[in-house]
Design an enzyme around this catalytic site. Sequence first.
Site, short mmCIF file in Angstrom:
data_model
loop_
_atom_site.label_atom_id
_atom_site.label_comp_id
_atom_site.label_asym_id
_atom_site.label_seq_id
_atom_site.Cartn_x
_atom_site.Cartn_y
_atom_site.Cartn_z
CB ILE A 130 -0.91 0.16 2.53
CG1 ILE A 130 -1.23 1.86 2.21
CG2 ILE A 130 -1.70 -0.81 1.96
CD1 ILE A 130 -1.54 2.26 0.70
CB SER A 169 -1.79 4.27 -7.88
OG SER A 169 -2.52 5.64 -7.78
CE1 TYR A 186 3.61 6.38 -6.94
CE2 TYR A 186 1.47 7.48 -7.68
CZ TYR A 186 2.04 6.47 -6.91
OH TYR A 186 1.28 5.83 -5.82
CE LYS A 199 2.66 2.83 -7.68
NZ LYS A 199 2.70 1.70 -7.00
CB SER A 252 0.92 6.30 3.73
OG SER A 252 1.12 6.71 2.44
N1 LIG Z 1 -0.84 6.60 -0.35
C1 LIG Z 1 -1.75 6.58 -1.23
O1 LIG Z 1 -2.65 7.51 -1.29
C2 LIG Z 1 -1.67 5.55 -2.37
C3 LIG Z 1 -2.44 5.70 -3.50
C4 LIG Z 1 -2.34 4.84 -4.39
C5 LIG Z 1 -1.13 3.71 -4.36
N2 LIG Z 1 -0.35 3.70 -3.19
C6 LIG Z 1 0.66 2.84 -3.29
O2 LIG Z 1 0.51 2.05 -2.39
C7 LIG Z 1 1.97 1.50 -2.02
C8 LIG Z 1 2.28 1.48 -0.68
O3 LIG Z 1 2.23 3.02 -0.13
P1 LIG Z 1 2.18 3.79 0.91
O4 LIG Z 1 1.19 4.75 0.74
O5 LIG Z 1 1.79 2.84 1.97
O6 LIG Z 1 3.32 4.72 1.49
P2 LIG Z 1 4.60 4.73 2.44
O7 LIG Z 1 3.93 4.86 3.73
O8 LIG Z 1 5.58 5.55 1.98
O9 LIG Z 1 5.19 3.19 2.33
C9 LIG Z 1 6.07 2.62 1.30
C10 LIG Z 1 6.76 1.53 1.54
O10 LIG Z 1 7.72 1.28 0.49
C11 LIG Z 1 9.05 1.07 1.08
N3 LIG Z 1 9.91 1.51 0.01
C12 LIG Z 1 10.39 2.57 -0.56
N4 LIG Z 1 11.10 2.26 -1.64
C13 LIG Z 1 11.86 1.05 -1.27
C14 LIG Z 1 12.97 0.49 -1.98
N5 LIG Z 1 13.68 0.92 -2.75
N6 LIG Z 1 13.08 -0.76 -1.29
C15 LIG Z 1 12.15 -1.38 -0.64
N7 LIG Z 1 10.98 -0.71 -0.24
C16 LIG Z 1 10.92 0.74 -0.60
C17 LIG Z 1 9.20 2.19 2.06
O11 LIG Z 1 10.33 1.88 3.00
P3 LIG Z 1 10.97 2.94 3.77
O12 LIG Z 1 9.99 3.38 4.71
O13 LIG Z 1 12.11 2.38 4.07
O14 LIG Z 1 11.18 4.28 2.79
C18 LIG Z 1 7.81 2.02 2.76
O15 LIG Z 1 7.83 0.68 3.40
C19 LIG Z 1 2.81 2.02 -3.03
O16 LIG Z 1 3.05 1.21 -4.04
C20 LIG Z 1 1.99 3.33 -3.33
O17 LIG Z 1 2.21 3.73 -4.75
C21 LIG Z 1 -0.60 4.67 -2.25
#
Ligand SMILES: NC(=O)c1ccc[n+]([C@@H]2O[C@H](COP(=O)([O-])OP(=O)(O)OC[C@H]3O[C@@H](n4cnc5c(N)ncnc54)[C@H](OP(=O)(O)O)[C@@H]3O)[C@@H](O)[C@H]2O)c1
Length: 332
Positions: free
Chosen positions: A62, A184, A216, A220, A251
Site C-alpha cells: 500500500i 485496520s 496484531y 491496530k 500485499s
Molecule cells: N494488507 C492488508 O490486507 C491490510 C489490512 C489492514 C491494514 N493493513 C495495514 O496496512 C499497512 C501497510 O501494509 P501492507 O499490506 O502494504 O504490507 P506490506 O506489503 O508488508 O508493507 C509493509 C511495509 O512496512 C514496512 N515495515 C515493516 N517493518 C518495518 C520497520 N520495522 N520499520 C520500517 N518499515 C517497516 C515494510 O518494509 P520491508 O519491506 O522492508 O519489510 C513494508 O514497506 C500496515 O500498517 C498494515 O497493518 C493491511
Amino acid sequence: MELTLAGTESTGTAMSVFLLVIGVIVGVGYIFHNVVVKGKRCNSKTKLHGKTVIVTGSNTGIGIETAIDLAKRGARVILACRSQHRAEAALAEVKRLGKSNEVVFMQLDLGSLKSVRSFAETFLKTEPRLDLLINNAGIYVQGRTADGLGMMFGVNHIGPFLLTNLLLERLKECGPSRVVNVASVAHNTGTIDFDSLNTHKALGLGDSFVASMKIYSDSKLCNVLFTHELAKRLQGTQVTCYCLHPGNIKSELGRHTSSFLKTIMKPITAFFFKNPFQGAQTTLHCALQEGIEHLSGRYFSNCTVRKVYAKARDDAVAKKLWEVSERLSGLS
Ligand SMILES: NC(=O)c1ccc[n+]([C@@H]2O[C@H](COP(=O)([O-])OP(=O)(O)OC[C@H]3O[C@@H](n4cnc5c(N)ncnc54)[C@H](OP(=O)(O)O)[C@@H]3O)[C@@H](O)[C@H]2O)c1
Ligand SMILES: *[C@@H]1O[C@H](CO)[C@@H](O)[C@H](O)[C@H]1NC(C)=O
C-alpha cells in the site's frame, strides 16, 4: 431423422442453459469484484506542489502506491523505509511512475527507537517543510524489537507514536497539515490490557496463528486510540489526523505466515482482496480530501468515515495509552 433433430435441439438447449449459467456467474463475479471488492476511489483533485510528505514503509504494498500517487500530484516524497536495498528499487519505481524527481529515501526502522530519533533528526535538519505524515508501515510477525518491545506493538504503534511526536512541531509550523495512520478493521477484535500490552505473555497462546492475530489486532487498536487522543491534543492547531482500514489487500503483509496458510489464502486473496492501488485509496482520501477537517481523530474505510466501537474511542484508555507510550518510547 426426427430423433436426431430432437437430440440436437435438446443438446442445443442444454448448451444455452450452460452458457447462461456461466455468463451469470462471470457477470456476478465481475460486478462483485469491481463494485464491492474494488471499493471507492479517492477522487480528490488536490495538487501538492511545494509540499513535503513522508510515507513510512513505502517500498512495497500500500505504501509504494500511496507514494506514487502523491509524487504524481507534485509533492516532494520522502520514502521512509528500513531496508536501503529494498528502498532503492522502490525509489526508481516511484520516480518513474510518479513522473517526478522530487523523491528521496531516508532510512527508518520503526523497530528501533534510536533509528526513529536519528530519522527525525536528519529529516528536520535537511527538510524545511512537512505537510503530510503517513504512518503506513506495519508488520505481522511475533518477536522483539531492538529495544525489547513486542515486535508488532513496537513497530505498529510505539515507533509511529515517537515519530509523530518528534515531527509534530514541524507539522504545526506548516499547517494546515495532516497525520494519517493506517490502522485496520482488525482493531475491532483488539483489547488494551495495560499489564500485558508490551509482553503479551498473559495470553499463553504461544506463537500460534490466533496469538499473532490477537497481538496484531491489539496493535491496530493502539493506532485508532492514538489517533483519537492525538486529535484532542491538536485542537486549536492547523494539524488534523485520521486513521483508516485500507480494505483486505494483496500485499506482503502475510509474508511471515506458514506456507500452509499462504496456500489456503491464495485463492481467497485472488478473488476477495483488493490490489495495493485500490488499497491506497482510503489513505489518499484521508490525506487529500478537502473539507474533512472536522472529522479529525476519526476512522475511515472505503473512503468513508465510520463509527467505531466504544473501546476504540474511550477517552480514558486513549489518554493512558498515550502516557504509557511516552514512557516506553523515552519521550517523557
Ligand atoms: N494488507 C492488508 O490486507 C491490510 C489490512 C489492514 C491494514 N493493513 C495495514 O496496512 C499497512 C501497510 O501494509 P501492507 O499490506 O502494504 O504490507 P506490506 O506489503 O508488508 O508493507 C509493509 C511495509 O512496512 C514496512 N515495515 C515493516 N517493518 C518495518 C520497520 N520495522 N520499520 C520500517 N518499515 C517497516 C515494510 O518494509 P520491508 O519491506 O522492508 O519489510 C513494508 O514497506 C500496515 O500498517 C498494515 O497493518 C493491511
Ligand atoms: C465501497 O463503496 C462503494 C460505493 O459506495 C460500494 O459500492 C462498495 O460496496 C463498498 N465496498 C465495501 C467493501 O464496503
